[in-house]
Design an enzyme around this catalytic site. Structure first.
Site, PDB file in Angstrom:
ATOM      1  N   GLU A 119       0.831  -1.193   0.000  1.00 39.65           N
ATOM      2  CA  GLU A 119       0.000   0.000   0.000  1.00 39.65           C
ATOM      3  C   GLU A 119       0.870   1.249   0.000  1.00 39.65           C
ATOM      4  OE1 GLU A 119      -3.922  -1.886   2.226  1.00 39.65           O
ATOM      5  OE2 GLU A 119      -2.679  -0.452   3.311  1.00 39.65           O
ATOM      6  N   HIS A 245      -8.904   9.775   3.621  1.00 38.62           N
ATOM      7  CA  HIS A 245      -8.616   8.682   2.700  1.00 38.62           C
ATOM      8  C   HIS A 245      -8.873   9.176   1.280  1.00 38.62           C
ATOM      9  CE1 HIS A 245      -8.516   4.802   0.755  1.00 38.62           C
ATOM     10  NE2 HIS A 245      -8.082   4.272   1.877  1.00 38.62           N
ATOM     11  N   ARG A 291      -0.873   8.855   1.810  1.00 36.62           N
ATOM     12  CA  ARG A 291      -2.277   9.231   1.674  1.00 36.62           C
ATOM     13  C   ARG A 291      -2.506  10.742   1.638  1.00 36.62           C
ATOM     14  NH1 ARG A 291      -5.354   4.964   5.727  1.00 36.62           N
ATOM     15  NH2 ARG A 291      -5.329   3.190   4.293  1.00 36.62           N
ATOM     16  N   HIS A 352     -11.066  10.034   7.353  1.00 36.88           N
ATOM     17  CA  HIS A 352     -10.881   8.600   7.553  1.00 36.88           C
ATOM     18  C   HIS A 352     -10.305   8.236   8.919  1.00 36.88           C
ATOM     19  CE1 HIS A 352     -10.252   4.454   6.459  1.00 36.88           C
ATOM     20  NE2 HIS A 352      -8.937   4.539   6.598  1.00 36.88           N
ATOM     21  N   ARG A 387      -0.640   8.932   9.336  1.00 32.81           N
ATOM     22  CA  ARG A 387      -0.584   7.487   9.582  1.00 32.81           C
ATOM     23  C   ARG A 387      -0.198   6.724   8.316  1.00 32.81           C
ATOM     24  NH1 ARG A 387      -4.242   3.065   9.055  1.00 32.81           N
ATOM     25  NH2 ARG A 387      -5.819   4.445   8.169  1.00 32.81           N
TER      26      ARG A 387
END
Length: 539
Positions: A119, A245, A291, A352, A387
């Protein structure tokens, strides 16, 4: 009328929240006493259940905890606590084995090894998963174990109102830390306020995504634990770092449905309406950038083109691959007439994850004795300013174990908590609120101006407008609260407003752009002045 003796519950451990953090800790603590788990909704209605992508852990010989550490530190933009990061990444493989032992069915490859995906922000494939519904698989295994344990009682439809502390009871002694004895909670089915007292109280209540108009979070994510802890006297930190997100399904009937980062990890392309890719203009890692960068890129392109969304295309991987790796997303898209094996998915960013929260140490202990905070409600220094994808479920498990060790060590110490009979809730003869529409209006107003003014891109002017509005709305809510009988809507609105205020204050304080906090007035990162956490003491 419910009798008084049925309105007071006593236990050794009181856990507020029934997600992966709360249930895992409940299973650990149940060997040492009675555990009560309070959930706002039926068990399983939480962020953990909705988690799709997986859990990051070093499970491959081509990977290392050093690389996982470096990726996490890079994503956190200089604000991660190195000790916290080491604690989490070094215990990753052991936590995965813990879940396997509990019965979690992670996906395997043809040679019977566990399938790992990659990811955004990760330098290696290290995300173990159960198709595209990892959170559900983890939660079902935890729920099964918790429901079978004789020392665990899960009480649904209980929304905590406030923590009960020595200071609030008038027992506070100068020079001593305040102590938590439990909480008051509204049983929304019986419409009665109950007193829950315990030797140890653990906040595992999740984040605050519902403070924004568009979010991937369930309706329960109203920041209750953060708000209660702050009102009780705990510090909170890093509330400006709200993760958006990049890819939630864009459809008028699709509420809060996330399109996993793993879709990009497995080769998905972000496209404009005309079919052209755009991430090459924003970051060398393209769709696998962190992100915050992908979310800002999408926000920028939507504003530049005037389009209501962008598109995520993985159709080039073929129908068999897509159905095998993303069955949940595939089925959900079909419900809305979108066949992701043949066409791109329309997506937009949405709130998110709350990277900040209640300040804790590495054992989850807060500023108040006998009160712990673990999971998304806490600010441990793991995430810093952003994060890293799929670190959150791992954080839940590692800090569950860490808090467990600390709690058990204090159960039998000289300063162990002693239970005394707590007073029942006093309603002060408050009347019913005749203007429920005012609560609904304030709820919508907060979420709208937080999205418009305190969202992906901020400015001094936008934040000042938001500050003025939230302070006016909080005055109105305070009047409702002290003059009306409490209801779930009023409790959540009170918490939502306070969390919004904390986010705005933190955002105004940080005069730079870093990680998830981007402001047009200070577009550059400033390590000389702002390489530090934003810690908000009680006002």
């Amino acid at each position: 009328m419910v009798s008084a003796q049925h309105r007071r519950f006593v236990s050794d451990f009181l856990i507020l929240g029934g997600g992966s953090t709360g249930l895992d800790l409940a299973l650990r603590l149940a060997e040492h006493g009675k555990v009560l788990v309070l959930t706002k909704a039926p068990i399983g209605d939480c962020n953990s259940m909705m988690a799709q992508g997986g859990i990051a852990a070093v499970l491959d010989e081509d990977d290392s905890t050093i690389l996982h550490y470096e990726d996490t530190m890079t994503a956190g933009a200089g604000l991660c606590n190195p000790q916290s990061v080491r604690l989490v990444v070094e215990n990753g493989a052991r936590m995965i084995q813990h879940l396997i032992d509990l019965g979690t069915p992670f996906d395997k490859t043809d040679n019977n090894s566990y399938h790992l995906t990659r990811e955004g922000g990760h330098s290696r494939r290290r995300v173990i998963h159960a198709a595209d519904a990892t959170g559900r698989a983890v939660m079902l295994s935890l729920i099964k174990q918790a429901q079978a344990h004789p020392n665990i009682e899960v009480l649904p439809n209980q929304i905590a109102i406030d923590l009960i502390t020595a200071h609030k009871l008038g027992h506070f002694l100068p020079g001593k830390k305040d102590r938590c004895y439990g909480c008051y909670a509204l049983d929304t089915e019986a419409d009665v306020i109950r007193t829950y007292q315990a030797r140890f109280t653990i906040l595992a209540s999740g984040g605050a995504g519902k403070v924004y108009l568009y979010t991937s979070n369930p309706d329960t994510a109203t920041g209750d634990g953060i708000a209660m802890a702050y009102r009780a006297g705990c510090r909170v930190s890093n509330m400006e770092f709200i993760q958006f997100h990049p890819t939630c399904l864009y459809h008028p009937q699709a509420k809060s449905f996330l399109v996993s980062e793993a879709v990009r990890g497995e080769g998905g392309h972000l496209l404009l309406a005309d079919g052209t890719r755009f991430m090459e203009r924003h970051h060398p890692l393209l769709e696998l950038a962190p992100r915050d960068i992908v979310a800002r890129a999408i926000d920028y392109e939507m504003k530049r083109t005037g389009e209501p969304c962008v598109h995520l295309d993985i159709s080039h991987k073929g129908a068999d691959f897509i159905k095998a790796h993303f069955p949940t997303i595939y089925e959900k898209c079909l419900e809305f007439g979108i066949d992701m094996t043949q066409e791109p998915i329309p997506v937009v960013p949405a709130a998110h994850y709350t990277c900040g929260g209640v300040v804790t140490g590495l054992q989850g202990a807060t500023d108040i004795e006998s009160l712990y905070a673990i999971g998304e409600v806490a600010s441990t220094g793991l995430h810093g300013a952003n994060r890293l994808a799929s670190n959150s479920l791992l954080e839940c498990l590692v800090f569950s174990e860490s808090a467990y060790n600390d709690i058990v060590s204090k159960m039998f110490g000289e300063d162990r908590p002693v239970l005394s009979r707590l007073p029942l809730w006093d309603s002060y003869e408050a009347g019913s609120c005749e203007e429920e529409i005012l609560i609904a209006h304030d709820w919508q107003e907060i979420r709208r101006f937080m999205w418009d003014y305190v969202g992906i891109v901020r400015s001094n002017q936008r934040l000042a407008r938001a500050r003025r509005r939230i302070e006016m709305v909080m005055q109105e809510i305070n009047e409702y609260y002290w003059n009306c009988k409490v209801s779930q809507n009023l409790i959540e609105l009170r918490n939502l407003a306070l969390v919004a205020h904390l986010i705005i204050r933190s955002s105004q304080h940080r005069k730079e752009s870093r990680g998830l906090h981007y402001t047009t007035d200070y577009p550059e990162r400033d390590d000389a002045r702002w390489l530090k956490e934003t810690v908000l003491p009680i006002e």
